[in-house]
Design an enzyme around this catalytic site. Structure first.
Site, short mmCIF file in Angstrom:
data_model
loop_
_atom_site.label_atom_id
_atom_site.label_comp_id
_atom_site.label_asym_id
_atom_site.label_seq_id
_atom_site.Cartn_x
_atom_site.Cartn_y
_atom_site.Cartn_z
N ILE A 22 0.83 -1.21 0.00
CA ILE A 22 0.00 0.00 0.00
C ILE A 22 0.87 1.27 0.00
O ILE A 22 0.56 2.24 -0.68
CB ILE A 22 -0.95 -0.02 1.22
CG1 ILE A 22 -1.95 -1.18 1.09
CG2 ILE A 22 -1.68 1.31 1.37
CD1 ILE A 22 -2.79 -1.43 2.34
N ASP A 67 13.38 3.44 10.74
CA ASP A 67 12.59 2.54 11.59
C ASP A 67 11.65 3.45 12.39
O ASP A 67 12.10 4.22 13.24
CB ASP A 67 13.53 1.77 12.53
CG ASP A 67 12.77 0.84 13.46
OD1 ASP A 67 11.52 0.93 13.54
OD2 ASP A 67 13.43 0.02 14.13
N VAL A 68 10.35 3.36 12.11
CA VAL A 68 9.41 4.30 12.74
C VAL A 68 9.30 4.10 14.25
O VAL A 68 8.76 4.96 14.95
CB VAL A 68 7.99 4.22 12.12
CG1 VAL A 68 8.01 4.64 10.66
CG2 VAL A 68 7.36 2.85 12.29
N ASN A 93 2.08 4.86 6.96
CA ASN A 93 1.63 3.59 6.40
C ASN A 93 2.33 2.38 7.01
O ASN A 93 1.76 1.29 7.05
CB ASN A 93 1.87 3.63 4.88
CG ASN A 93 1.87 2.26 4.26
OD1 ASN A 93 0.81 1.70 3.97
ND2 ASN A 93 3.05 1.67 4.06
N TYR A 161 -3.31 -6.63 16.92
CA TYR A 161 -3.40 -5.80 15.70
C TYR A 161 -4.67 -4.93 15.76
O TYR A 161 -4.62 -3.72 15.52
CB TYR A 161 -3.42 -6.70 14.47
CG TYR A 161 -3.49 -5.94 13.15
CD1 TYR A 161 -2.35 -5.37 12.59
CD2 TYR A 161 -4.70 -5.79 12.47
CE1 TYR A 161 -2.41 -4.67 11.38
CE2 TYR A 161 -4.76 -5.10 11.26
CZ TYR A 161 -3.62 -4.54 10.72
OH TYR A 161 -3.68 -3.85 9.52
N LYS A 165 -4.87 -0.78 15.75
CA LYS A 165 -5.51 0.02 14.70
C LYS A 165 -6.65 0.87 15.26
O LYS A 165 -6.89 2.00 14.79
CB LYS A 165 -6.00 -0.89 13.57
CG LYS A 165 -4.85 -1.50 12.76
CD LYS A 165 -4.02 -0.42 12.06
CE LYS A 165 -2.89 -1.00 11.22
NZ LYS A 165 -2.15 0.02 10.47
#
Ligand code: NDP
Length: 256
Positions: A22, A67-68, A93, A161, A165
């Site tokens: 994405i 690396d976020v 993203n 997860y 989110k």
């Protein structure tokens, strides 16, 4: 008048995890609309390959290894980009989903891994790039959430997860409210299953894939470009009145 609102010429867009899936599609979409694109991605060779591919498409692209989860590195990248005019668009993203693990079997490390990339990483990036956008009173942030922030997926278990989110969605609304009167919009896209390396485990499992498709009114999964076009809209002036929105792009999944 309307098409011109999608023109991103003169803007710089940072896409985290933009090396594949994405994120890569988002980088292409924003680049096609005229933005200068910075692919910020974990693996150096993936950064290189993505930038080469984008340039082949005629897009003004550059890459940065990032690396976020490393807030100091995120801050350093935001400062580096600021010195050449700053980012007007940020697409958060980068995300991970090592699904099919029951809640009672989830280790501390598994939980932290997902929270640290999917939620901490989004916040570190919003904070670092957002405060610089606020100074310039101009910016659009698009976070990639998930329909998993609204519903509980079947049949694979993935509480870590889903929770991460849902956190992204409410973080999006919280920042949107704080920054709305200072020129920075913050929105999110909540996709259904999209055909990328992240969902390969389910697509290759005939039984699991059947459940996914049967539960989707459109009867199919999505493609990365179907998310990228929503991101392009939200990042552009065509969405000038939108902030704090979590836009479902789910083939109708959440209708049932
Ligand atoms: P991919 O795994 O294909 O791409 C994600 C990219 O982000 C990978 O290149 C990955 O690298 C990179 N990345 C992972 N961790 C970090 C990090 N710490 N710092 C920087 N980059 C990192 O995933 P998708 O394209 O499918 O997903 C993109 C986003 O969309 C994610 O946030 C995901 O949760 C969300 N999403 C995806 C859906 C889907 O069905 N595909 C549905 C709903 C939401 P590496 O491969 O090395 O981990």
């Amino acid at each position: 008048m309307y098409l011109e609102k999608l023109n991103l010429k003169g803007r710089t867009a940072v896409v985290t995890g933009g090396g594949q899936g994405i994120g890569f599609a988002c980088a292409q979409a924003l680049g096609e609309a005229g933005a200068k694109v910075v692919v910020a991605e974990l693996l150096a060779d993936r950064v290189e390959a993505a930038v080469a591919q984008l340039r082949k498409l005629g897009i003004d692209a550059s890459g940065e290894r990032l690396d976020v989860t490393d807030s100091a590195a995120v801050e350093a990248l935001a400062e580096k980009i600021e010195s050449s005019g700053g980012a007007q668009i940020l697409v958060n993203n980068a995300g991970v989903a090592k699904s099919d693990v029951r809640a009672e079997d989830t280790s501390d490390e598994h939980w932290r891994f997902h929270m640290s990339v999917n939620l901490d990483g989004v916040f570190w990036c919003c904070r670092a790039f957002g405060k610089r956008m606020l100074t310039r009173r101009r910016g659009a942030i698009v976070n990639i959430g998930s329909m998993s922030g609204f519903i509980v997926n079947k049949p694979q278990e993935q509480a870590f997860y889903n929770a991460s989110k849902a956190g992204v969605h409410h973080l999006t609304r919280s920042l949107a409210a704080e920054w709305a009167d200072r020129g920075v919009r913050v929105n999110a896209v909540a996709p259904t299953y999209i055909e990328t390396p992240l969902t390969k485990f389910g697509m290759q499992d005939a039984e699991m894939a059947k459940v996914w498709i049967d539960m989707t009114p459109m009867g199919r999964v999505g493609q990365p470009e179907e998310i990228a076009s929503v991101v392009l809209f939200l990042a552009s002036d065509a969405a000038s009145l939108m902030t704090g929105s979590i836009v479902l792009a789910d083939g109708g999944y959440c209708c049932w």
